[in-house]
Design a protein around this motif. Structure first.
Motif, PDB file in Angstrom:
ATOM      1  N   GLY A 192       0.815  -1.210   0.000  1.00  0.00           N
ATOM      2  CA  GLY A 192       0.000   0.000   0.000  1.00  0.00           C
ATOM      3  C   GLY A 192       0.843   1.253   0.000  1.00  0.00           C
ATOM      4  N   GLN A 193       0.162   2.356   0.112  1.00  0.00           N
ATOM      5  CA  GLN A 193       0.812   3.670   0.101  1.00  0.00           C
ATOM      6  C   GLN A 193       0.980   4.178   1.526  1.00  0.00           C
ATOM      7  N   ILE A 194       2.150   4.727   1.808  1.00  0.00           N
ATOM      8  CA  ILE A 194       2.406   5.301   3.134  1.00  0.00           C
ATOM      9  C   ILE A 194       1.607   6.596   3.275  1.00  0.00           C
ATOM     10  N   GLU A 204       2.589   4.348   8.736  1.00  0.00           N
ATOM     11  CA  GLU A 204       1.270   3.745   8.559  1.00  0.00           C
ATOM     12  C   GLU A 204       0.946   3.659   7.079  1.00  0.00           C
ATOM     13  N   ILE A 205       0.442   2.512   6.674  1.00  0.00           N
ATOM     14  CA  ILE A 205       0.050   2.262   5.296  1.00  0.00           C
ATOM     15  C   ILE A 205      -1.449   2.509   5.163  1.00  0.00           C
ATOM     16  N   ALA A 245       4.497  -5.672   0.074  1.00  0.00           N
ATOM     17  CA  ALA A 245       4.546  -6.664   1.155  1.00  0.00           C
ATOM     18  C   ALA A 245       5.779  -7.540   1.026  1.00  0.00           C
ATOM     19  N   ASN A 246       6.423  -7.779   2.178  1.00  0.00           N
ATOM     20  CA  ASN A 246       7.594  -8.660   2.285  1.00  0.00           C
ATOM     21  C   ASN A 246       8.829  -8.130   1.559  1.00  0.00           C
ATOM     22  N   SER A 247       8.863  -6.834   1.271  1.00  0.00           N
ATOM     23  CA  SER A 247      10.047  -6.194   0.689  1.00  0.00           C
ATOM     24  C   SER A 247      10.607  -5.196   1.702  1.00  0.00           C
ATOM     25  N   PRO A 248      11.842  -5.406   2.196  1.00  0.00           N
ATOM     26  CA  PRO A 248      12.410  -4.504   3.208  1.00  0.00           C
ATOM     27  C   PRO A 248      12.513  -3.080   2.691  1.00  0.00           C
TER      28      PRO A 248
END
Length: 287
Positions: free
Chosen positions: A50-52, A71-72, A175-178
């Motif tokens: 998502g977008q921050i 927060e996303i 998701a799941n990307s540092p």
């Protein structure tokens, strides 16, 4: 003239004696300039895409465990949760219907034996079990949607230092990307690389002295916490066209490999802040 030669001889002898003493000290207590400050680094990885919409921290700041980092956008995950709750209610209604139909058929069979065939009763019981399974699936979907909604708020798992933060409000995260590194504030240590020939008789809990290049006037006290059990080999690794990569070397020269030794500082002055990658000199006190 004789006094001049005598004075020169005394000075040279003292210098040689000092050098020899230092040499013996280095032999007894190995020393290396090839040391670095290390720490455990946690990669902050969002669990949802998502977008921050809110960024609560800045780059290179200390954060506390549980502190909100960013927060996303939760809107789509809120919608998914509402859909999952609706599906759960629908599954509950279907279960009630199946149970009522099975109960009615069983009661009728008790009052009038033979009024319901065994096949019908079995099918009604199967419908109840299917509805129960569907309700469990719906409950799991609600739980998953609720978790995803919670995952839109990303918090610090430990006390540490945020570094290399390149994201801002409006950035898209996957998701799941540092996206940022968090350096564990309580995990700093010094890693010194010593020649294998210097590690004879070195053992755990040997005292050590550390000097940071940034603070060369301070000698920090520490102790050996562990000695590495292996290093990667350079010769024999795969090179171009799947051929082994062998470095040229003289047959009569055998270079000592360097083994990593982990040093834990026993006391750190308040005015010194360790930073990952800082250069350090390390001496191990064996005797």
């Amino acid at each position: 003239m004789f006094k001049r030669y005598l004075l020169t001889f005394i000075i040279v002898s003292a210098a040689i004696g000092t050098l020899y003493s230092q040499y013996q000290t280095d032999l007894a207590n190995p020393w290396t300039r090839d040391g670095q400050v290390r720490a455990h680094i946690i990669q902050i990885t969002p669990r949802v895409t998502g977008q921050i919409i809110n960024m609560m921290v800045k780059d290179n700041v200390l954060v506390k465990k549980g502190q909100l980092l960013f927060e996303i956008d939760p809107s789509i995950y809120q919608v998914n949760l509402s859909k999952a709750i609706a599906s759960e209610k629908q599954a509950e209604a279907l279960l009630d219907k199946a149970e009522n139909e099975a109960l009615r058929a069983n009661n009728l069979e008790k009052l009038t034996p033979g009024a319901q065939s065994q096949l019908t009763l079995n099918n009604l019981q199967n419908a109840v079990e299917t509805a129960q399974a569907n309700l469990l699936v719906a409950k799991a979907q609600v739980e998953e949607a609720n978790l995803n909604l919670q995952y839109t708020k990303v918090s610090a798992p430990i006390d540490g230092y945020i570094t290399n933060l390149n994201y801002r409000v409006g950035s898209q995260v996957i998701a799941n990307s540092p996206i940022v590194a968090l350096i564990d504030a309580s995990s700093f240590w010094i890693e010194g690389f010593f020649k294998e020939t210097d590690l004879n008789d070195v053992s755990i809990h040997n005292k050590a002295q550390v000097t940071l290049l940034m603070h060369d006037s301070e000698v920090l006290e520490g102790e050996v916490q562990s000695i590495g059990y292996g290093i990667a080999k350079s010769d024999g690794s795969t090179g171009n066209e799947l051929l082994p990569n062998v470095n040229p070397s003289f047959q009569w020269i055998r270079l000592a490999q360097r083994i990593p030794v982990k040093i834990k500082l026993t006391h750190l002055p308040k005015e010194i802040q360790l930073r990952v990658g800082m250069t350090a000199s390390v001496q191990i006190i064996k005797h």
